[in-house]
Scaffold this motif. Structure first.
Motif, PDB file in Angstrom:
ATOM      1  N   SER A   1       0.847  -1.182   0.000  1.00  0.00           N
ATOM      2  CA  SER A   1       0.000   0.000   0.000  1.00  0.00           C
ATOM      3  C   SER A   1       0.886   1.237   0.000  1.00  0.00           C
ATOM      4  CB  SER A   1      -0.929   0.015   1.218  1.00  0.00           C
ATOM      5  OG  SER A   1      -1.643   1.249   1.286  1.00  0.00           O
ATOM      6  N   ALA A   2       0.997   1.856  -1.192  1.00  0.00           N
ATOM      7  CA  ALA A   2       1.819   3.066  -1.286  1.00  0.00           C
ATOM      8  C   ALA A   2       1.203   4.209  -0.482  1.00  0.00           C
ATOM      9  CB  ALA A   2       1.980   3.471  -2.750  1.00  0.00           C
ATOM     10  N   SER A   3      -0.130   4.274  -0.419  1.00  0.00           N
ATOM     11  CA  SER A   3      -0.784   5.356   0.305  1.00  0.00           C
ATOM     12  C   SER A   3      -0.553   5.253   1.804  1.00  0.00           C
ATOM     13  CB  SER A   3      -2.292   5.347   0.014  1.00  0.00           C
ATOM     14  OG  SER A   3      -2.877   4.112   0.398  1.00  0.00           O
ATOM     15  N   ALA A   4      -0.502   4.026   2.325  1.00  0.00           N
ATOM     16  CA  ALA A   4      -0.247   3.817   3.752  1.00  0.00           C
ATOM     17  C   ALA A   4       1.229   3.576   4.043  1.00  0.00           C
ATOM     18  CB  ALA A   4      -1.059   2.629   4.264  1.00  0.00           C
ATOM     19  N   ASN A   5       2.044   3.454   2.982  1.00  0.00           N
ATOM     20  CA  ASN A   5       3.479   3.201   3.089  1.00  0.00           C
ATOM     21  C   ASN A   5       3.768   1.905   3.839  1.00  0.00           C
ATOM     22  OD1 ASN A   5       6.226   3.896   2.598  1.00  0.00           O
ATOM     23  ND2 ASN A   5       6.429   4.595   4.709  1.00  0.00           N
ATOM     24  N   THR A   6       3.007   0.839   3.529  1.00  0.00           N
ATOM     25  CA  THR A   6       3.177  -0.431   4.222  1.00  0.00           C
ATOM     26  C   THR A   6       3.354  -1.585   3.238  1.00  0.00           C
ATOM     27  OG1 THR A   6       0.776  -0.775   4.337  1.00  0.00           O
ATOM     28  CG2 THR A   6       1.853   0.278   6.245  1.00  0.00           C
ATOM     29  N   VAL A   7       4.076  -2.602   3.709  1.00  0.00           N
ATOM     30  CA  VAL A   7       4.274  -3.845   2.969  1.00  0.00           C
ATOM     31  C   VAL A   7       3.974  -4.989   3.931  1.00  0.00           C
ATOM     32  CG1 VAL A   7       5.899  -5.316   1.723  1.00  0.00           C
ATOM     33  CG2 VAL A   7       6.044  -2.820   1.494  1.00  0.00           C
ATOM     34  N   ALA A   8       3.123  -5.928   3.506  1.00  0.00           N
ATOM     35  CA  ALA A   8       2.789  -7.094   4.325  1.00  0.00           C
ATOM     36  C   ALA A   8       3.477  -8.326   3.746  1.00  0.00           C
ATOM     37  CB  ALA A   8       1.281  -7.312   4.379  1.00  0.00           C
TER      38      ALA A   8
ATOM     39  N   GLY B   1       4.664  -3.974   7.932  1.00  0.00           N
ATOM     40  CA  GLY B   1       5.553  -2.918   8.398  1.00  0.00           C
ATOM     41  C   GLY B   1       5.643  -1.799   7.393  1.00  0.00           C
ATOM     42  N   THR B   2       6.184  -0.667   7.824  1.00  0.00           N
ATOM     43  CA  THR B   2       6.375   0.461   6.911  1.00  0.00           C
ATOM     44  C   THR B   2       7.522   0.168   5.961  1.00  0.00           C
ATOM     45  OG1 THR B   2       7.811   1.525   8.551  1.00  0.00           O
ATOM     46  CG2 THR B   2       5.487   2.146   8.558  1.00  0.00           C
ATOM     47  N   ALA B   3       7.441   0.699   4.763  1.00  0.00           N
ATOM     48  CA  ALA B   3       8.463   0.462   3.739  1.00  0.00           C
ATOM     49  C   ALA B   3       9.710   1.288   4.027  1.00  0.00           C
ATOM     50  CB  ALA B   3       7.914   0.808   2.361  1.00  0.00           C
ATOM     51  N   PRO B   4      10.902   0.764   3.728  1.00  0.00           N
ATOM     52  CA  PRO B   4      12.135   1.504   3.980  1.00  0.00           C
ATOM     53  C   PRO B   4      12.406   2.599   2.960  1.00  0.00           C
ATOM     54  CG  PRO B   4      12.641  -0.607   2.994  1.00  0.00           C
ATOM     55  CD  PRO B   4      11.167  -0.607   3.250  1.00  0.00           C
ATOM     56  N   ASP B   5      11.787   2.485   1.774  1.00  0.00           N
ATOM     57  CA  ASP B   5      12.000   3.461   0.701  1.00  0.00           C
ATOM     58  C   ASP B   5      10.832   3.362  -0.275  1.00  0.00           C
ATOM     59  OD1 ASP B   5      13.156   4.256  -2.146  1.00  0.00           O
ATOM     60  OD2 ASP B   5      14.537   5.104  -0.662  1.00  0.00           O
ATOM     61  N   PRO B   6      10.387   4.497  -0.853  1.00  0.00           N
ATOM     62  CA  PRO B   6       9.277   4.443  -1.826  1.00  0.00           C
ATOM     63  C   PRO B   6       9.557   3.537  -3.014  1.00  0.00           C
ATOM     64  CG  PRO B   6       9.693   6.704  -1.128  1.00  0.00           C
ATOM     65  CD  PRO B   6      10.807   5.889  -0.568  1.00  0.00           C
ATOM     66  N   ALA B   7      10.835   3.273  -3.313  1.00  0.00           N
ATOM     67  CA  ALA B   7      11.173   2.399  -4.438  1.00  0.00           C
ATOM     68  C   ALA B   7      10.623   0.996  -4.254  1.00  0.00           C
ATOM     69  CB  ALA B   7      12.691   2.340  -4.615  1.00  0.00           C
ATOM     70  N   ALA B   8      10.317   0.616  -3.022  1.00  0.00           N
ATOM     71  CA  ALA B   8       9.790  -0.725  -2.765  1.00  0.00           C
ATOM     72  C   ALA B   8       8.489  -0.973  -3.516  1.00  0.00           C
ATOM     73  CB  ALA B   8       9.566  -0.926  -1.267  1.00  0.00           C
TER      74      ALA B   8
ATOM     75  N   THR C   1       7.618   0.006  -6.477  1.00  0.00           N
ATOM     76  CA  THR C   1       7.836  -0.314  -7.892  1.00  0.00           C
ATOM     77  C   THR C   1       8.746  -1.526  -8.042  1.00  0.00           C
ATOM     78  OG1 THR C   1       9.683   1.267  -7.992  1.00  0.00           O
ATOM     79  CG2 THR C   1       7.503   2.070  -8.634  1.00  0.00           C
ATOM     80  N   MET C   2       9.479  -1.847  -7.004  1.00  0.00           N
ATOM     81  CA  MET C   2      10.429  -2.964  -7.045  1.00  0.00           C
ATOM     82  C   MET C   2       9.738  -4.300  -6.820  1.00  0.00           C
ATOM     83  SD  MET C   2      13.863  -3.287  -4.657  1.00  0.00           S
ATOM     84  CE  MET C   2      14.556  -1.762  -5.265  1.00  0.00           C
ATOM     85  N   PHE C   3       8.669  -4.302  -5.980  1.00  0.00           N
ATOM     86  CA  PHE C   3       8.005  -5.549  -5.606  1.00  0.00           C
ATOM     87  C   PHE C   3       6.559  -5.582  -6.092  1.00  0.00           C
ATOM     88  CE2 PHE C   3      11.316  -4.792  -2.482  1.00  0.00           C
ATOM     89  CZ  PHE C   3      11.945  -6.025  -2.396  1.00  0.00           C
ATOM     90  N   LYS C   4       6.045  -6.797  -6.209  1.00  0.00           N
ATOM     91  CA  LYS C   4       4.626  -7.013  -6.491  1.00  0.00           C
ATOM     92  C   LYS C   4       4.139  -8.147  -5.620  1.00  0.00           C
ATOM     93  CE  LYS C   4       5.279 -10.209 -10.408  1.00  0.00           C
ATOM     94  NZ  LYS C   4       6.731 -10.385 -10.179  1.00  0.00           N
TER      95      LYS C   4
END
Length: 288
Positions: free
Chosen positions: A39-46, A77-84, A86-89
């Motif tokens: 979720s780019a809007s929430a800046n989270t990756v599960a 958790g929150t993403a370490p960088d916005p590039a995550a 576009t880097m992951f799916k």
């Protein structure tokens, strides 16, 4: 030296040892799983079905490090960088490191490449690449070390004014440069179609080289930095989505406990300092 003075010196020494800050006091947890959602809007990756990384230390021989199942179905958790984003799916296999416990704050996310656990390598990293234990694809490795801006220190952490970046191929240095924030180092000098690109986004550093700090007792919270690493695997490593095994390369004895991407140690552990001091005081006591 009388016994009263000797006892006083011991008490003062122990008080100083207690006052010294401990190194890396915030827990880091490294795990492996699959990307469940972003979720780019929430800046989270599960990450789902996580396996936790850990090492056992037998009485003889090298440490044994493995990933073991955790008693949870997913961690966010929150993403370490916005590039995550576009880097992951969703569905990508990933190795992740969080700060302060499992999940909540990812300080590194790395994309896995390979069809079997014994063939896993990393092609992309967002965040602190020094915390990822899985090796890079193509027998590449990195040595990363941040340099403090001594005018921006708070406690035992400074903003990093630059980062020293070294790219190694089969253990041999092939490129190195000191990067300012936003700087990039790239290597593509092999004849197998592979390449490595490292961007130093921003970071933190210990103030051990700053004149206002005494070298040797710097500690406290560990510095965390942000890099973007992208590796193009050699031609032939991919065959119908499965990795062709690379030749086995000899590894240094510490490889089992040291991430493929390493940073330099900058302080002497408090335990070692205390042991040396106590030994000196014992010798002095025998002379009384």
């Amino acid at each position: 030296m009388n016994r009263y003075l000797f006892c006083t010196l011991i008490l003062v020494f122990l008080a100083c040892c207690i006052a010294l800050p401990a190194s890396a006091v915030i827990q880091e947890v490294t795990l492996k799983g699959s990307v469940a959602s972003l979720s780019a809007s929430a800046n989270t990756v599960a990450i789902e079905n996580p396996l936790r990384y850990g090492c056992s230390y037998p009485a003889s021989g090298s440490p044994v490090c493995t990933f073991t199942p955790m008693n949870t179905s997913a961690l966010t958790g929150t993403a370490p960088d916005p590039a995550a984003f576009t880097m992951f799916k969703t569905g990508d296999p990933v190795v992740a490191t969080s700060l302060g416990g499992a999940g909540e704050t990812w300080i590194a996310l790395a994309k896995l490449f390979g069809s079997r656990p014994d063939q896993e390598h990393v092609t992309d990293i967002a965040g602190d690449a020094t915390t990822i234990p899985t090796p890079l694809a193509g027998n590449y490795s990195l040595v990363l070390d941040t340099n403090p801006d001594c005018t921006t220190c708070a406690g035992t952490i400074c903003t990093a004014g630059s980062a020293s970046v070294v790219i190694q191929s089969d253990g041999r240095v092939v490129a190195n440069r000191t990067l300012l924030p936003g700087g990039v180092l790239t290597f593509n000098g092999r004849n197998d179609g592979s390449s490595v690109s490292v961007t130093f986004v921003k970071g933190q550093a210990l103030p051990n080289t700053c004149p206002q700090h005494r070298a040797g007792i710097v500690g406290g919270v560990q510095p965390v930095s942000d890099y973007i690493v992208r590796v193009v695997p050699p031609i032939g490593m991919i065959a119908s989505g499965a990795e062709i095994p690379l030749p086995v390369a000899s590894a240094p004895p510490a490889a089992a406990t040291t991430p493929a991407q390493t940073r330099k140690s900058t302080s002497l552990p408090v335990v070692v300092i205390g042991a040396l001091g106590v030994a000196a005081l014992v010798l002095a006591a025998r002379r009384l």
